[in-house]
Design an enzyme around this catalytic site. Structure first.
Site, PDB file in Angstrom:
ATOM      1  N   ALA B  15       0.940  -1.251  -0.069  1.00 51.19           N
ATOM      2  CA  ALA B  15      -0.167  -0.011  -0.062  1.00 51.19           C
ATOM      3  C   ALA B  15       0.800   1.020  -0.105  1.00 51.19           C
ATOM      4  O   ALA B  15       2.247   1.014   0.357  1.00 51.19           O
ATOM      5  CB  ALA B  15      -0.920   0.084   1.193  1.00 51.19           C
ATOM      6  N   CYS B  16       0.252   2.520  -0.269  1.00 48.65           N
ATOM      7  CA  CYS B  16       0.940   3.742  -0.269  1.00 48.65           C
ATOM      8  C   CYS B  16       1.557   3.853   1.096  1.00 48.65           C
ATOM      9  O   CYS B  16       1.049   3.561   2.221  1.00 48.65           O
ATOM     10  CB  CYS B  16      -0.129   4.822  -0.368  1.00 48.65           C
ATOM     11  SG  CYS B  16       0.337   6.415  -0.037  1.00 48.65           S
ATOM     12  N   PRO B  17       2.850   4.285   1.092  1.00 47.49           N
ATOM     13  CA  PRO B  17       3.624   4.936   0.063  1.00 47.49           C
ATOM     14  C   PRO B  17       4.750   3.686  -0.516  1.00 47.49           C
ATOM     15  O   PRO B  17       5.535   4.444  -1.261  1.00 47.49           O
ATOM     16  CB  PRO B  17       4.348   6.300   0.687  1.00 47.49           C
ATOM     17  CG  PRO B  17       4.535   5.677   2.132  1.00 47.49           C
ATOM     18  CD  PRO B  17       3.676   4.686   2.616  1.00 47.49           C
TER      19      PRO B  17
END
Lengths: 160, 78
Positions: B15-17
């Site tokens: 997932a981000c980042p």
């Protein structure tokens, strides 16, 4: 945009809350900044210091009371019951893990690896009786002037 | 894309980042002109990769979408 137009921009973040969800915003943004050619610093003050404490950074909690935005709503009258903070925290950790999101300890490691400055507010530490050795290694200590000195040169700032 | 990428980074499930941070890290070890193939499942990746390339000066050669996977080819600036 070519590489030579990148300016020496900086990101300055104030982290003043110590719940699990509040720890994510400053750490996600600060660890991403170097990938975009920006320096970053986080100034941890008041409850934000919880994110840096050796005995709490791995166990930050979610507050189920007065939090109407919980994905599964918990009425305040239920949220005050013993064990509800642990339950809400357990649920959040489960969502974090299932979504492939980095943990707070992982983001702190990454921040230090990327030379993100983690500045603990000395004034709040004195007020709350927190010793330097209670905080994780790699943290620096300073006050308002330290943070302002950092952001005074071409920085964008955010407060959480 | 007909060209064979010089490096492949599979950021599936991240997932981000992390896809951007890992991309940046791998890109640092590459030579100007070389192409990285990035595979990601983060639905925010198309927007983030675009913002990252525009900020760093690297070139997004092409991008495609197969099921849950987003595939990007990024050429290192030189």
């Amino acid at each position: 945009m070519t590489e030579d137009t990148i300016t020496a921009e900086k990101l300055g973040i104030i982290a003043s809350h110590g719940s699990l969800d509040s720890a994510y915003m400053p750490l996600i943004l600060a660890t991403t900044a170097p990938a975009l050619g920006m320096e970053a610093a986080i100034f941890f003050t008041f409850y934000g210091l919880e994110i840096l404490k050796k005995d709490s950074y791995e166990h930050l909690k979610i507050a189920p009371v007065a939090n109407p935005a919980m994905p599964i709503p918990i009425p305040n009258i239920v949220g005050v019951l013993p064990g509800m903070t642990a339950l809400a925290t357990h649920m959040m950790n489960d969502w974090i893990s299932k979504a492939g999101i980095a943990t707070i300890p992982e983001l702190l490691d990454l921040a230090l690896e990327e030379d993100v400055r983690l500045i603990a507010c000395q004034m709040t530490m004195d007020m709350m009786g927190i010793d330097k050795d209670e905080l994780i290694d790699g943290v620096e200590f300073g006050g308002a002037a330290t943070y302002l000195g950092y952001i005074s040169e071409n920085a964008v700032t955010i407060a959480f | 894309m007909s060209e064979t990428p010089d490096e492949v980074l599979d950021a599936s499930g991240m997932a981000c980042p992390m896809p951007i941070i890992k991309t940046n890290k791998v890109m640092k070890s590459m030579q100007p002109g070389q192409v990285l193939e990035l595979i990601a499942t983060d639905p925010g990746a198309p927007s983030d990769v675009k913002a990252w390339t525009s900020r760093t000066g690297n070139t997004l050669v092409d991008s495609s979408h197969e099921g849950e996977k987003y595939i990007f080819h990024i050429r290192k600036a030189g």
